[in-house]
Structure formats: C-alpha cells, structure tokens
Enzyme design. Structure first.
Site, mmCIF file in Angstrom:
data_model
loop_
_atom_site.group_PDB
_atom_site.id
_atom_site.type_symbol
_atom_site.label_atom_id
_atom_site.label_comp_id
_atom_site.label_asym_id
_atom_site.label_seq_id
_atom_site.Cartn_x
_atom_site.Cartn_y
_atom_site.Cartn_z
ATOM 1 C CE LYS A 75 42.800 67.112 13.048
ATOM 2 N NZ LYS A 75 43.277 66.755 14.413
ATOM 3 C CE1 TYR A 94 48.864 71.051 16.937
ATOM 4 C CE2 TYR A 94 47.081 72.104 15.727
ATOM 5 C CZ TYR A 94 47.975 72.095 16.787
ATOM 6 O OH TYR A 94 47.965 73.133 17.695
ATOM 7 C CD GLU A 118 51.755 66.291 15.884
ATOM 8 O OE1 GLU A 118 51.916 65.231 15.242
ATOM 9 O OE2 GLU A 118 51.338 67.349 15.370
#
Length: 368
Positions: A75, A94, A118
């Site tokens: 994350k 990400y 992404e």
C-alpha cells in the site's frame, strides 16, 4: 542494491511487499534485502523464513527506510511514513495518487521516485501488476456482497443463490475488466443471476463468449443502469481508468431507484470510487448506509486474505523488481515501456498525466 521491505502499517492491512521466495530471488541476483521484524507475520511468513533465505531483519520501519535504496511495499505510504521517504529513494508499490492529494504532495516534497504498480501497462493495455489483486478483489466483492445482503448485516435478507422454488438474487457488475469478470464469475458460481456492463462492444462480445449463460452483457449507459437498479440486489462497481479518478456511474439521486437493503460494493474506491456516495472504509468498519442502501467501500479488499494476496502479488511484481534492482530504475524503465508508465512522481515532478489532471498540477513527462 539495498532493498527494504517494511511492515505495512495502514489500518487492516496484513499483506507484505514480498514473500520469502521472492526475497530469495533478489538475493540470488546479488542484492541485499532488509525486512522489518514481523513484516510477514500477517501473511503467514515468519521472520525465520526470511532469515533462512538470507534476508537481514531490522527492528523498526525507520531502519528499513534509512537503509534501503528501493522500498517494496503493498500500500501507499501513510502520513506517518512520509518523513521516512528519502530524496531519490525508489518506492515501488500501489499509490493511487489520483484519489489522494495529500499523498501526492508529500511524495513531491520528499523528492522520491514513485513507481506505481497500478499504472505499469503493457502495449496491449493490460495492467500486469494490478491484475492479481483485481482477480482477488473481484472474487471477494461478490462474496462480501452476498454476506452483507443478510438482514442481520443491513441487507434485504436474501440468499445469493436462492433455493428450490425461490429465485436467486440479481447482481449488476459495472465494468467488464479483470475485477468485473472475476466478480461476475464468482457471483454466477454462487447461483446469482448476473448482468455485466461495459462501454466496449469488443469486450462485451468477449465476455458473452467466455462467460456462462447465467451472465448477461449490457452496454453501459446511464439509462441502462437506471433500468437495472430497481430489480438489482447487489451492485459491484469495478470501473477503472488507469491512474485517474473513477467516474461516478451511480449518483446519490439514483439510490432512490433501489430497494432498501440493496448492497453496493465499490471496488474502485482506491481511485475515488464509482458511486457518488462512496467513501473509503476499513475491514474493522466496512459498511455504512446512505438512504437505506448498504455501502461496502473497503479500500484494501485483498488485505482480508493476505497469504493468497501476497503470493499472487509477488508472482507478478518479482520480474519488475529484479529489473529495477539489477539495472537501476532509469535503465529498467528505458528498457521496458510498461515499467516506464509506472513512473508517477519523480524527484519532485508529476510524470503521469492522469495524476496531474486529477489535481490540476503540472505534468512533466520524464525523458530517460
């Protein structure tokens, strides 16, 4: 290269940036890997597994950021991590910058090289580092939609597959990409009647051929969506514009078309959400109700099944991590156009147009 794998500290996140098997490959390529103590515990990968393949364990997240040239995460860094990111440090994770201005500004100010999973995109427009988590999130979206359809969870009190003599529920999937296809397959596998929408006719043709007869395709338009909502029990939002904010396909006004207890699952919440009434939730508090409609908007759905998710993610990211470590980020991105598209923020500049457009910032494409 010195590679750091910190423990994820975002609420409800149990994944880790790399499995011991992935770390083993990095070390075999001559790199030093530093793993924060207990970083893999949530995913079922104990410290001893990392030590056994040659990783060095560090006691704190500060030590990992201070030691590493490249950080591999799952994350985006959260506020507590912003001061730890160093100028020129490569952060591979990400990011979803288009949904969070504060994060974007923080990484610009830190002068980091932010390579976002992404937006790594192949010439065929596929997103190799988003696909594994999209497959997980799509399947989980259908499962969670079915779970929150229970009356005790605020739903209509319907069983997704019905029983003999009782009709199954109706599921509407918005978006026919990887998430949408996975969600449709899972929902149909549980016995639901499924409709999947998209704006691409070629994609709808593919889905019509590939999916079971219980899954119907529908061209995505506001009119068609409004026609479906009154008889739909679960709506799964899975629309993606790589690196940019998701469009709002269901407005607050449209909630009035649905029966109370209908469940909305917004898998696009990382990119701002595709329902106007969506805002991010957590695994600890996953749902809320607006105008009688249950909203499930957990921003890290795959974090609920971290062992599967971490393994699937490492399978996809490892080849790119090796290229970055072996060649350095500049040469690796020069050699691989897909990896080049992952560059979102580089040493104070916004280098991805979707992010610049989202916040009205200057777009400065990087020349390698």
């Amino acid at each position: 290269m010195k590679i750091g794998i910190p423990k994820e500290i975002k609420q409800g996140e149990n994944r880790v940036g790399m499995t011991p098997a992935g770390v083993h490959e990095l070390i075999n390529h001559g790199h030093q890997v530093y793993v924060q103590h207990t970083a893999g515990d949530g995913s079922g990968f104990a410290d001893e597994l990392y030590k056994s393949v040659g990783a060095t364990l560090l006691p704190s997240i500060e030590d990992v950021y201070q030691t590493a040239d490249m950080i591999i995460k799952v994350k985006e860094p959260i506020e507590a991590e912003y001061p730890l990111v160093r100028k020129g440090q490569l952060v591979f994770t990400y990011f979803h910058f288009a949904s969070e201005r504060e994060l974007t500004e923080a990484m610009i100010n830190r002068g980091a090289v932010c390579l976002a999973y992404e937006t790594v995109q192949k010439p065929d427009h596929s997103l190799p580092l988003l696909i594994p988590m999209s497959e997980v999130a799509g399947r989980m979206a259908a499962l969670n939609g079915a779970y929150y359809l229970q009356k005790t969870k605020g739903g209509k009190g319907k069983l997704i597959g019905g029983v003999p003599g009782v009709k199954p529920v109706r599921v509407l999937v918005l978006g026919g990409g990887t998430v949408g296809e996975a969600a449709a397959r899972m929902a149909a596998g549980m016995g639901a009647e499924v409709t999947i929408t998209d704006v691409s006719l070629p994609r709808l043709r593919e889905l019509d051929i590939e999916l079971s007869s219980s899954i119907h395709t529908l061209y995505s338009s506001e009119h068609n969506i409004c026609e479906e909502l009154p008889t739909t029990d679960i709506v799964i939002g899975s629309v993606l514009i790589p690196g940019a904010k998701a469009p709002h396909l269901v407005t607050r006004e449209m909630l009035r078309l649905m029966e109370p207890g209908t469940v909305l699952v917004d898998v696009a919440i990382d990119q701002g959400g595709c329902f106007e009434t969506s805002h991010p939730t957590t695994h600890e508090h996953p749902t809320y109700v607006v105008d009688g409609i249950v909203h499930y908007c957990v921003a890290n759905i795959p974090g609920a099944i971290p062992n599967t998710s971490t393994t699937a993610l490492t399978n996809a990211t490892l080849r790119y991590a090796l290229a970055l470590a072996d060649k350095g980020w500049r040469q690796a991105c020069k050699d691989d156009p897909a990896l080049y598209l992952g560059l979102n923020v580089v040493e104070g500049c916004v280098t991805f147009k979707g992010v610049a457009d989202a916040w009205g910032m200057k777009y400065e494409p990087i020349e390698l």
